[in-house]
Scaffold this motif. Sequence first.
Motif, PDB file in Angstrom:
ATOM      1  N   TYR A  42       1.095  -1.478  -0.126  1.00 44.25           N
ATOM      2  CA  TYR A  42       0.011   0.177   0.024  1.00 44.25           C
ATOM      3  C   TYR A  42       0.101   1.550   0.276  1.00 44.25           C
ATOM      4  CZ  TYR A  42      -3.302   3.961   1.892  1.00 44.25           C
ATOM      5  OH  TYR A  42      -3.673   4.566   1.481  1.00 44.25           O
ATOM      6  N   ARG A  43       2.202   1.271   0.472  1.00 46.45           N
ATOM      7  CA  ARG A  43       2.868   2.558   0.799  1.00 46.45           C
ATOM      8  C   ARG A  43       3.733   2.422  -0.220  1.00 46.45           C
ATOM      9  NH1 ARG A  43       3.294   5.019   6.284  1.00 46.45           N
ATOM     10  NH2 ARG A  43       5.366   4.628   5.494  1.00 46.45           N
ATOM     11  N   LEU A  44       3.647   2.051  -0.700  1.00 45.17           N
ATOM     12  CA  LEU A  44       4.924   2.134  -2.406  1.00 45.17           C
ATOM     13  C   LEU A  44       4.036   2.917  -3.422  1.00 45.17           C
ATOM     14  CD1 LEU A  44       6.570  -1.400  -3.022  1.00 45.17           C
ATOM     15  CD2 LEU A  44       7.416   0.459  -1.002  1.00 45.17           C
ATOM     16  N   GLU A  45       4.817   3.748  -3.485  1.00 42.73           N
ATOM     17  CA  GLU A  45       4.893   4.676  -5.128  1.00 42.73           C
ATOM     18  C   GLU A  45       4.532   4.075  -6.371  1.00 42.73           C
ATOM     19  OE1 GLU A  45       4.420   7.743  -4.463  1.00 42.73           O
ATOM     20  OE2 GLU A  45       3.823   7.128  -2.509  1.00 42.73           O
ATOM     21  N   GLY A  46       5.185   2.745  -6.873  1.00 43.60           N
ATOM     22  CA  GLY A  46       4.488   1.886  -7.637  1.00 43.60           C
ATOM     23  C   GLY A  46       5.855   1.294  -7.818  1.00 43.60           C
ATOM     24  N   PRO A  47       6.209   0.758  -9.119  1.00 46.19           N
ATOM     25  CA  PRO A  47       7.048  -0.343  -9.680  1.00 46.19           C
ATOM     26  C   PRO A  47       8.012   0.168  -9.335  1.00 46.19           C
ATOM     27  CG  PRO A  47       5.269  -0.559 -11.111  1.00 46.19           C
ATOM     28  CD  PRO A  47       5.442   0.570 -10.384  1.00 46.19           C
ATOM     29  N   ARG A  48       8.662   0.914  -9.865  1.00 44.28           N
ATOM     30  CA  ARG A  48      10.027   1.416  -9.498  1.00 44.28           C
ATOM     31  C   ARG A  48      10.652   1.235  -8.194  1.00 44.28           C
ATOM     32  NH1 ARG A  48      10.715   6.810 -13.116  1.00 44.28           N
ATOM     33  NH2 ARG A  48      11.126   5.566 -15.362  1.00 44.28           N
ATOM     34  N   GLU A  49       9.870   1.153  -7.299  1.00 47.50           N
ATOM     35  CA  GLU A  49      10.087   1.371  -5.583  1.00 47.50           C
ATOM     36  C   GLU A  49      10.009  -0.380  -5.112  1.00 47.50           C
ATOM     37  OE1 GLU A  49       9.086   3.067  -1.221  1.00 47.50           O
ATOM     38  OE2 GLU A  49       7.560   3.477  -2.814  1.00 47.50           O
ATOM     39  N   ALA A  50       9.376  -0.283  -5.843  1.00 47.47           N
ATOM     40  CA  ALA A  50       8.674  -2.089  -5.511  1.00 47.47           C
ATOM     41  C   ALA A  50      10.410  -2.949  -6.633  1.00 47.47           C
ATOM     42  CB  ALA A  50       7.948  -3.233  -6.174  1.00 47.47           C
ATOM     43  N   GLU A  51      11.216  -2.551  -7.535  1.00 50.99           N
ATOM     44  CA  GLU A  51      12.180  -3.098  -7.912  1.00 50.99           C
ATOM     45  C   GLU A  51      13.471  -2.671  -7.215  1.00 50.99           C
ATOM     46  OE1 GLU A  51      12.935  -2.063 -11.992  1.00 50.99           O
ATOM     47  OE2 GLU A  51      10.553  -2.302 -12.310  1.00 50.99           O
ATOM     48  N   ALA A  52      13.500  -1.539  -6.432  1.00 50.41           N
ATOM     49  CA  ALA A  52      14.405  -1.149  -5.245  1.00 50.41           C
ATOM     50  C   ALA A  52      14.526  -1.928  -4.521  1.00 50.41           C
ATOM     51  CB  ALA A  52      14.212   1.097  -4.935  1.00 50.41           C
ATOM     52  N   LEU A  53      13.083  -2.260  -3.898  1.00 48.38           N
ATOM     53  CA  LEU A  53      13.291  -2.900  -2.914  1.00 48.38           C
ATOM     54  C   LEU A  53      13.875  -4.291  -3.140  1.00 48.38           C
ATOM     55  CD1 LEU A  53      10.473  -1.328  -0.853  1.00 48.38           C
ATOM     56  CD2 LEU A  53      12.406  -0.705  -0.257  1.00 48.38           C
TER      57      LEU A  53
END
Length: 149
Positions: free
Chosen positions: A80-91
């Motif tokens: 929920y708190r992620l901004e989108g796919p880029r943030e998920a990839e970064a994590l």
Amino acid sequence: MDSIISASPEETERFGRRLGEKVRLQSVFALYGDLGAGKSTLACGIARGIGVREPVTSPTFTLVHEYRSGRLPLIHVDLYRLEGPREAEALHLEELWSEPAVLVIEWPEKMEDLLPPQTERWELLLLSEKERMIRPKGGPISRSGEAIL
């Protein structure tokens, strides 16, 4: 499994238990729905079906909770708190796909393109203040809870 109409959190959890009783390692559940639709309740039911004994809570602020008390390990992810796919990839969240565990992901649309092919997609639709429809994502809607083929 067909769609159902749930009239209570208990019914939503019971449906999740049925899903959890049938899972195997590296099963992935993506749970879609608006805030308050019952995603965390369904995730709790899946955990109970696996045999998780400790309290199951949504990992909204920590992103990931792991449970090891059931017959299979469970990893519960809340994006929920992620901004989108880029943030998920970064994590590097896609590294979870190779874990020997069952994954339950809330708000999976934040990383849709990264989900593994075996992902079971379920959506929870608010029908009224008390009723929710739980169905395979993109499946037909039926007020009776019967699948429309």
